[in-house]
Every structure is written in C-alpha cells, then in structure tokens.
Design an enzyme around this catalytic site. Sequence first.
Site: not given
Ligand code: GAL
Length: 808
Positions: A127, A196
């Site tokens: 990110e 994610e």
């Molecule tokens: C994303 C990140 C993850 C985790 C998530 C929030 O931005 O890539 O590692 O931090 O947010 O739980």
Amino acid sequence: MWPDLIRKAKEGGIDTIETYVFWDHHEPRPREYDFSGNLDFIRFFKTVQEAGLYAILRIGPYVCAEWNYGGFPVWLHNMPGIQLRTDNAVYKSEMETFVAKIVSMCQEAKLFGPQGGPIIFAQIENEYGNVMGPYGEAGKSYVKWCAEMAQNFSIGVPWIMCQQADAPQPMINTCNGFYCHNFQPNNPKSPKMWTENWSGGFKNWGGQDPHRTAEDLAYSVALFFQTGGVLMNYYMYHGGTNFGRSSGGPYIATTYDYDAPLDEYGLPSQPKYGHLVQLHAALKSVQKILTSTKPTHQSVGNQVNLTTFLNNATGEKVCFLSNTNVGQDANIDLEQNGKYFVPAWSVSILAGCNKEIYNTAKVNTPTTVMVKVPNRAEKEPAHLSWTWAAEPMSDTLHGHGQFNAMKLLEQKETTLDASDYLWYMTRVDIDDTSSWTNANLFVNTTGHVLHAYVNGELIGSQWGTGTEDAYNFTFIKNVTLQRGTNVISLLSATVGLQNYGSFFDLSPAGIVGGPVKLISNKNDVTMDLSTNQWSYKVGLNGEAEKLMDAGCQLRQSIKWSTDGLPISKPMTWYKTTFQAPLGTEPVVVDLQGMGKGQAWVNGQSIGRYWPAFLAPKDGCNATCDYRGVYSWDNCMTNCGNPTQRWYHVPRSFLRNDKNTLVLFEEMGGNPTQVAFKTVTIGAVCSTAYEGSTLELSCQGGKTLSNIQFASFGDPKGTCQSFSKGSCESATVMSVVQKACTGKEKCSINISEGTLGTSNCANDITRRVAVQAVCEDKTDSILKILRSLSLDFSSNQLLKKISYLWRTF
Ligand code: GAL
C-alpha cells in the site's frame, strides 16, 4: 495450530492462503536470522501445500498489519544515512538483502508454482500508493526500483503491488478495502484482484469491538465477482493473537480477532464462516463461466443490475442480480427465468440465470454465541494461589542507570525496542525548599505511558487516550522537593511502535526532547531539566533476571514471596501454577481485575494485557444493519467494558502436568480474580423465511436445551436481542421445543402448517427467529441425575463425568 486452521480454511471453501513475512522477527539483529518454531515460514507454506491449497507470499518487507513498526526491525532506524521506504541506498540495500533471502529460501524449498510449489503470487511493498505523496520524486523512483528489484529475481510467478495505481509493468496492482467492485488495475491486461477484503477490524486499547456483518461481507465479494474480479482474499480470514510485543501501534490490542470468519482461537465465527462457505460453493460452481466469458450488464431499474455471463459455445450461463439500494428491497420479474426477491444491499447468484443458488442477505447459517466457562481441570482449586515479587528498583529510584546523556533521548533509538521500558533519571539540587513545596513536575512526552517517581515515590502515571494521534501528552503533577539532592526517575513505556503512514518510522516515542520542567509553587521559577544530565536504563530488572521464566530465574536475590499478596501495587510480578483445562476447547486467561502489563505462560509471552483500559460507553448499537456502505465504526459492541479481558493461551503452550503463569503488573491490579477458562458455544440463534428450513445446531457435541426465544411472524432484532414483532403464531414455541430440545441439532420446515397461523398483514414476509441455549452434555447428565435426587455434593463425580465426556 497451523494444520487445523488451514484445514478449517479449506473446509470454508478457501483455496489460497495469503500471508505476510515479518522482517523484524526473522532478522532481529543484522544478518542474524531466525526461522525456527513459529517463524518457520517454509514449513507454513509446506503445510498449506500439503492441504492442497495455493499460497500468496507477501514479502513487503514493510507490511503494516497492525504489527510492531510495520514489520521493520528497529535496528534499521539507527543505521547511519538510512531513510526507510524511499529511494535511499542504505535502505534499498537492506531491503534487497532481506527480499533476496526470503526468495532464495522459497526457491530452495521449491515453493514457487513453476517449481511445483503452492506460491502463485508474491507481493513487494504494501500500500505504498496510499502514503507516497509526501516522499515526492524519491517515492516515485522507489516504486520503480521495487518493481525492477523484484522482477530481477525471476521467481516464475507474477509480482503484485497493492494500492499502487502507478505500479510499473509487469507488476499487478491490486485493491484493498471493504469494497473493490469499482476497482480497475492500471494495466488493462492485469486481472482484477483484491488482496485485502477487510472482514472486520482490529482493536486499539481503549477501543470497542468492530463487527462487519456476514451479509455485507458476502455482498462485497459477490459484487466483486459480478464486476469481473478473479481473486479475492479476506484480510483477515484468521487474525489470531499478537503474542509477545508484536502488536503495532501505538496502542493496538493483543487480540487480532478482527471479527474474522475463523475467530482469534481458530473457531468458526458463525454465521460469517458458514454464510461464506455457501458463497464460495456457489461461486465455485460457476467459476469456469466467470473466468472464460465477458459479462453483459443490464440495469433493471432502481439500482438493480442484472449481469449475464454467457458461454456462446456451450450455451452455459450464470447471472448476478444485484440490488445496491440501501433501503429498498426488490421483487424482480425475469419472466420465463423466474421471479426473485432481492433484499436491499444484496446480490443473488442465479445458476443458469434461472435458479437462485445464493443471496448475500439471506443468511441461513445459525449464529453462535460463544461463552467462556470455568476451567474444569481435574485438580484445579477454586482460586489460583499466587506468589509475588516487587520489581527491584533500588538502582533506578536512586537515579542509577547504564549510561548518561545531556539530553532526553528518543525511546526506540535508545532501546532498539529490546523492551517496552526505558528509565529516564536525573538529579536536582534544591537549597530553598519554600518554593518547591507543592511545586509541579511537568513532563511532555510522545508517549505511550509514563510513570513518574520523585525520590523513590510514585507521584503519578498517565497515558494517551488510545485513539489515533492521541499518544502525545503532558503530565503535570504536584511534587514536594527536599533540601539537597532530589532524584527524578521517569519510566516511559511503549505500547507497540507506529506501523502506518508516510514517514511512520520517524514517529517519536518516549520523552524525547521533553521538555521536562519543575515549576515552583508560585509559578515564578521554572527549572528546565531537559538538558540536565540524564541517566538511562533500558528495560526492567525483572526482565533482565528472567522472572517471566519460572525455570530460569537468574538472580537468587529476588525472592518470590507467599506472604501478604499485594493488591493494587504497581510494578509487581505475580506467579502461579495451574493445570491445563481438560478437553480440546481453546483456553483463555481472564485477567479482569488486573491493570496493565505483560503475561507469560511457561515462559512464552501471551502478550501485553490492559483490562483496566475500558472502551468508551457510547457508540454501540443494539442491532447492526447490514445495509449501506460499511466503515470501521458502524457496528461496535463491548461499550464500557475492558477492551480486552480474555487472553488466548494456545494449548500448544501448555503442558499436561504443571503450568506456570507469570504476570508483570505495571499499574497495580488484583490477581485474585484471575482464572483460566475455556471458550465454548453458549447459545445458538437461527432465523428462516417461510418456505425455507430453520436449522439449529450446537457444535462440539453440546445439546440444545432451553429455547429462550421463538417467534414466527415478523420478529425484530438479532441474536441476543430478538423481540416479538407485530404478529406471531401462538404455537411456535411448543413446536420448536418439541423438535429441538435435548438434541444436538434440529431442522423445521417453515410454514403456517408447521408453526401455526401468525395473523400477519398481507405485505409481511413471514419468518421465524429462535434462540436456544447450548448445554454441555455433562451438565445435562447432572441435571438428570439431580432430578433423580442423587447426591451430588461430591465434586469428584462431576469431575469424572466431565473428564469422560471431554476425553472420549
Ligand atoms: C491495510 C494494510 C494491512 C492492515 C490493514 C488494516 O492497509 O495493508 O496490513 O494494516 O490495512 O487492518
């Protein structure tokens, strides 16, 4: 726990497991690597492969992940000339060395797809696109360098970069977030992938429990595949626990449950897990068509869309019918292809475009209510018996540290994060006490927790509010100085190092720069102590003496005492022994009554604890509407309670005979309430519309006992807060009791014929809602025996029955 978790993921319809790799744990000191035990990531991938699943390797090596310092080893920070996550030679060389190490280990173990291994994608950075603006041109060239560096490894599978809109080819830019249906990768030839999909959320100390409904999570997934997505990963599917000091921060809690489909302990969180099982099965049944045909989209009006995937050659087809309306349900007439009820904010999947095989809002998996029940170890007394030792502080309270500096140092730079704790100590000489009686000590700190001692007395403690950006604070406390030399000893504690944001690695911790001042009682004299001589000590004496490890206490001079168990006494070590609870259910330790500190079981850290930190009273909703765009704080629970009361003790940390629990209590607590418990199903709820089947089941061999709620009509609310609606059948309770009580599971066809007339108005879609208690068979047997008037005063028999049930 890995094989069991992976098996449950597979049973959940997951076919690929994505994981980060944590640089700070694997390279705790430069070029000293650790891949042993829980850090054996090669073994993890092999276990994934043995289960027949694919894997995604997210090297980062910056990973965010609510992990301490985002996964960076803190020693990086102290390297001369380094700047992290930008076009900086020192950093790039370290990053490349680590990435090369991980890649070559995977290659040697033949883990990449073309080598016959499970890994189908690898990720570089994480990110960066979200935070790169402030890095300017150096940020842009860093992204290019990352891509080239990664590509040069020739791993034979594609590299991905998440949230990187300018991802250089052939990197695949992927999406992260709650919804990704509108996402398009920057290269039109890249597949549309979602690395994610946040299944819930994490917790801060002082925060409430976030929840994302099964309906909304399923909706986001179905919409993604409706709009051409090909890979979607839950973050988290299982989040588990941040043992040790691995939680990031500041102030991220030890639990990383995340409201994920597999909960912190690895148990299916229902109905989320089950609802997704059905979604995955539905998607897989049509995946060939989804991935081999171009869809056509058609608006059916009022935010309802029909998407058709048609294979012209074979005539096979599948449709998605989405209703993105927040408030309005839709009744859609597809003429010869049927009529469909598509609730607001839901997606239906229609096999052959004429048969609904799934709707994201129609949840028929029962909801389970998990409870923590007392430890049924065979020989466990009602209360644990404790020994204790005061943290030895005769050096620090007298100002004696390990080294000096003429300034207030930054904490992580000084400790290299070897401990949460850093003592800052200085001396002040006072001639005239009149101005310094009832004076003030002023400490400005960048956090995260401060305990201030003057001449050996604790004058106060303070910490940030736990919410983002609220870890800087100013401590001002009344103090009376004595004639001659006064010793000021400030203990600063970190609670997880910052893990997110542009230049997050530079966020300071500790009393760096202060100022630290003494202000006279009339406010007319200020002594700025910031450039005094400060003496420093890293960590606690108890840590150095290994008091957490029962088998390995170094200094015999520290005595564990059994006399006069101190209550509410800061800086105290407590130790007890306990039996492993019987059975296989997950084990937790209830630390209600304790303040803040760290806990160890058999020498293994189970994390920081802080049950004294309560979540705000306001902001929780009794019910959680799945409809509408979700954000972290939409469906909070646990208002006014400790952010975290129960701490996971994996059974793999436990021995069959005697186990030791050690607590280091920093703020003052009462260990007499501490107890081991097991996590089990306490109740189950289920709802079903007329025409479908109501399923109720207590997993784990428990039986349905008391039916607490049953209504057929238009019942309101959700599990644990059901209430009767405007209409209801009179006989539903007795029908459910008869069909379900005493059984492990039951199912009932929902109709007026089976449940009785409900006299609902014509426009009401009737449904049934039921809530039942799940009872341990031991307890059911006891009830029966008691009803036969057998004498049960002897605990012996209870334990025998419990033992037999749980063992066999
Ligand atoms: C994303 C990140 C993850 C985790 C998530 C929030 O931005 O890539 O590692 O931090 O947010 O739980």
